[in-house]
Write a protein that holds these residues in place. Sequence first.
Motif, PDB file in Angstrom:
ATOM      1  N   TYR A 155       0.853  -1.185   0.000  1.00 53.22           N
ATOM      2  CA  TYR A 155       0.000   0.000   0.000  1.00 53.22           C
ATOM      3  C   TYR A 155       0.890   1.235   0.000  1.00 53.22           C
ATOM      4  CZ  TYR A 155      -3.406   3.484   1.451  1.00 53.22           C
ATOM      5  OH  TYR A 155      -4.193   4.600   1.512  1.00 53.22           O
ATOM      6  N   ALA A 156       0.565   2.166  -0.890  1.00 53.46           N
ATOM      7  CA  ALA A 156       1.336   3.414  -1.025  1.00 53.46           C
ATOM      8  C   ALA A 156       2.805   3.120  -1.291  1.00 53.46           C
ATOM      9  CB  ALA A 156       1.178   4.275   0.222  1.00 53.46           C
ATOM     10  N   VAL A 173     -10.835  -1.229   4.836  1.00 55.75           N
ATOM     11  CA  VAL A 173     -11.235   0.014   4.160  1.00 55.75           C
ATOM     12  C   VAL A 173     -12.520   0.560   4.785  1.00 55.75           C
ATOM     13  CG1 VAL A 173     -12.058   0.976   1.980  1.00 55.75           C
ATOM     14  CG2 VAL A 173     -10.068  -0.542   2.002  1.00 55.75           C
ATOM     15  N   GLU A 177     -13.053   4.220   6.629  1.00 51.68           N
ATOM     16  CA  GLU A 177     -14.139   5.153   6.274  1.00 51.68           C
ATOM     17  C   GLU A 177     -14.994   5.471   7.494  1.00 51.68           C
ATOM     18  OE1 GLU A 177     -16.044   3.022   3.175  1.00 51.68           O
ATOM     19  OE2 GLU A 177     -14.739   3.822   1.584  1.00 51.68           O
ATOM     20  N   GLN A 185     -11.258  15.799   7.182  1.00 54.24           N
ATOM     21  CA  GLN A 185     -10.296  14.987   6.455  1.00 54.24           C
ATOM     22  C   GLN A 185      -9.336  15.874   5.671  1.00 54.24           C
ATOM     23  OE1 GLN A 185     -12.002  11.851   4.122  1.00 54.24           O
ATOM     24  NE2 GLN A 185     -13.740  11.579   5.494  1.00 54.24           N
ATOM     25  N   THR A 187      -6.273  15.203   2.562  1.00 53.65           N
ATOM     26  CA  THR A 187      -6.349  14.704   1.194  1.00 53.65           C
ATOM     27  C   THR A 187      -7.104  13.381   1.177  1.00 53.65           C
ATOM     28  OG1 THR A 187      -4.214  15.723   0.736  1.00 53.65           O
ATOM     29  CG2 THR A 187      -4.995  14.067  -0.834  1.00 53.65           C
ATOM     30  N   PRO A 188      -8.064  13.206   0.257  1.00 56.84           N
ATOM     31  CA  PRO A 188      -8.801  11.942   0.207  1.00 56.84           C
ATOM     32  C   PRO A 188      -7.848  10.754   0.082  1.00 56.84           C
ATOM     33  CG  PRO A 188      -9.828  13.572  -1.211  1.00 56.84           C
ATOM     34  CD  PRO A 188      -8.542  14.180  -0.740  1.00 56.84           C
ATOM     35  N   ILE A 189      -8.179   9.680   0.770  1.00 58.45           N
ATOM     36  CA  ILE A 189      -7.318   8.512   0.810  1.00 58.45           C
ATOM     37  C   ILE A 189      -7.547   7.654  -0.437  1.00 58.45           C
ATOM     38  CG2 ILE A 189      -6.769   6.403   2.074  1.00 58.45           C
ATOM     39  CD1 ILE A 189      -7.503   7.788   4.610  1.00 58.45           C
ATOM     40  N   ASP A 190      -6.430   7.237  -1.068  1.00 56.77           N
ATOM     41  CA  ASP A 190      -6.480   6.311  -2.193  1.00 56.77           C
ATOM     42  C   ASP A 190      -6.371   4.894  -1.634  1.00 56.77           C
ATOM     43  OD1 ASP A 190      -6.414   4.969  -4.546  1.00 56.77           O
ATOM     44  OD2 ASP A 190      -4.403   5.633  -5.133  1.00 56.77           O
ATOM     45  N   PHE A 191      -7.442   4.121  -1.774  1.00 56.71           N
ATOM     46  CA  PHE A 191      -7.487   2.796  -1.163  1.00 56.71           C
ATOM     47  C   PHE A 191      -6.966   1.699  -2.084  1.00 56.71           C
ATOM     48  CE2 PHE A 191     -10.833   4.981   1.315  1.00 56.71           C
ATOM     49  CZ  PHE A 191     -10.287   4.810   2.570  1.00 56.71           C
ATOM     50  N   SER A 192      -6.362   2.065  -3.239  1.00 51.75           N
ATOM     51  CA  SER A 192      -5.851   1.030  -4.138  1.00 51.75           C
ATOM     52  C   SER A 192      -4.613   0.385  -3.522  1.00 51.75           C
ATOM     53  CB  SER A 192      -5.518   1.633  -5.503  1.00 51.75           C
ATOM     54  OG  SER A 192      -4.540   2.653  -5.358  1.00 51.75           O
ATOM     55  N   SER A 220      -2.048   8.256   5.765  1.00 54.61           N
ATOM     56  CA  SER A 220      -2.751   9.449   5.301  1.00 54.61           C
ATOM     57  C   SER A 220      -2.193  10.675   6.000  1.00 54.61           C
ATOM     58  CB  SER A 220      -4.252   9.314   5.594  1.00 54.61           C
ATOM     59  OG  SER A 220      -4.481   9.337   6.988  1.00 54.61           O
TER      60      SER A 220
END
Length: 569
Positions: A155-156, A173, A177, A185, A187-192, A220
């Motif tokens: 991740y990341a 995930v 949320e 919040q 920066t929106p979190i990228d869950f990929s 994050s």
Amino acid sequence: MSARELLEKIAVLLYAIVYKYCYLVGLFTQELLEGVVRFVSRHVRRAELRLIDFARALPPALSHLLHRLRRSLQRQRLRAGRTFGSVRVAAEQMRSGRGREGLRTFGRAGLELLRQLFPLLRTIVNLALPIAAILLLWQNVQLVGRQQYALRVAYAGETVGLIKNEAVYDRAVSQVEAKLQGSQQGTPIDFSANFELIPVGESDPLLDEYALSDKIIAASDNDITEAFGLYVDGSLIGAVAQKNTLPTLLAGLQDRYRTDDPTETVSFVRSVKVVEGLYPEGRVVDGETIGSLIDREVQGEVVYTVEAGDSPSLIAERFGIPLRQLLRNNPGIEESLLIGDEVVVDRAQPYMSVKISRVETYEEEIPYSTETSEDSSLLKGQRKVTREGENGLARVRASVTYVDDVETERNVLSRTPLREAVSEQVSVGTKLFAQTPGVYSSGTVSSNFVWPVVSARAYVSNGYYGYYGHGAIDIAAPYGSPIIASAPGTVVMATYSASGYGRHVMINHGDGVQTLYAHMSALAVGVGETVEQGQVIGYVGSTGNSTGNHCHFEIRVGGSKVNPMGYLP
């Protein structure tokens, strides 16, 4: 003695020992092999003789085949005889002191024996190799089956750990949320993320959704802090900074229902879990706030006002709830249900309902049975108790479950009788009613009427002069007890009135005599029907202007009410 002489004597001694050993081995081997040869030769010869006899009775082709088989057996026997002869020669050479020659002869005999046994060994190997391959394949399957695999999560751009499957990541995930819900919040979190399936050992740690959510949220740019989150049915309620806050609040909710019973177990109906981890600062609250969230009601009390014609089963059906729940919320509703009564259909439900299970011991009455016998001296439909029944008594041990102090389940573990029940004996009349013109108005032949309520528990609760204008007797009995025609006649009224008599029936017996039966829970006859004495015309209830389950019974002669006690047996 010089060293040379000593070595020579040691050599002579060793030679003598080896010679004697070889002699004994040779002698034993010779005797063993000769015994085997004699045994094999004897049975081979017998087989040859049998083959010869058998071949004479067969066609030429088969006879030729058996002849070839016999020749093959003879060649094998000759070769075996030569081999065993060589073994005997080798043994004799070793006994005579020619150990080197004996060993060479014995080696040649061994090689010849191997050549003779080679076809058999080849067959054994051909059979053994497939079996060995199957066993090896089975071991590999077992090894693969026992091998554990896991997903390595990247991740990341960094490896964060191992998880059992992708469902764990999906739940993580959802946890992130839930943690970020209601907080500011960044920066929106990228869950990929990337996954790689790899074999793992039993000692390799696997992350659950809570630990994985901490790693995701740590990557994050949100303001996070270490705290203790409360999850109810998998949903995050809130988090607190102090470790002991949540256990204290949860124990306080359970202590409201806890007793000192050693068999008692207390738990929450919902799934409750306290998880230490990383949470956004906006989701961390104080103990009072989170206490108000869990110590609240999620459903208010529902109350229904009884109307005319209602019964417990009809009310339960109307609100779509089990009759057992309605009876549990309203003890005694089966004995008394009056118009205007308030019935609790559903009780207020706490958000954190508490389940208590304990083993209880108590005494319970054993209902007595009723034995009936016919009595020709009593009119048909008339009942007379000749011996009062008496309930028995038993000691009961049961496992009882409560939810918020309301019993939900009871399983009897044992029942020990303390006192046997005494059965009730009742005589039932069989004498038929004989109607005679003019007999009713005289009021002197009381046996022409029978008691209108069929129940051993019936009794006169209010007499003819009970209160002003009553003009009847009230016969109290359990709800639903049968009401029968006191005398034969024709039904002239079968109706319902919201006030006054409620559901009631009037029967005309002729000669100006009528009977009226009121406050029924249900009618069993209609206007115009002819009824016999003792026929069921309705059931005891409490409809109309009534204060309990009973039958209001009137006898009218020439349109005037008379005291029924002067006409009943």
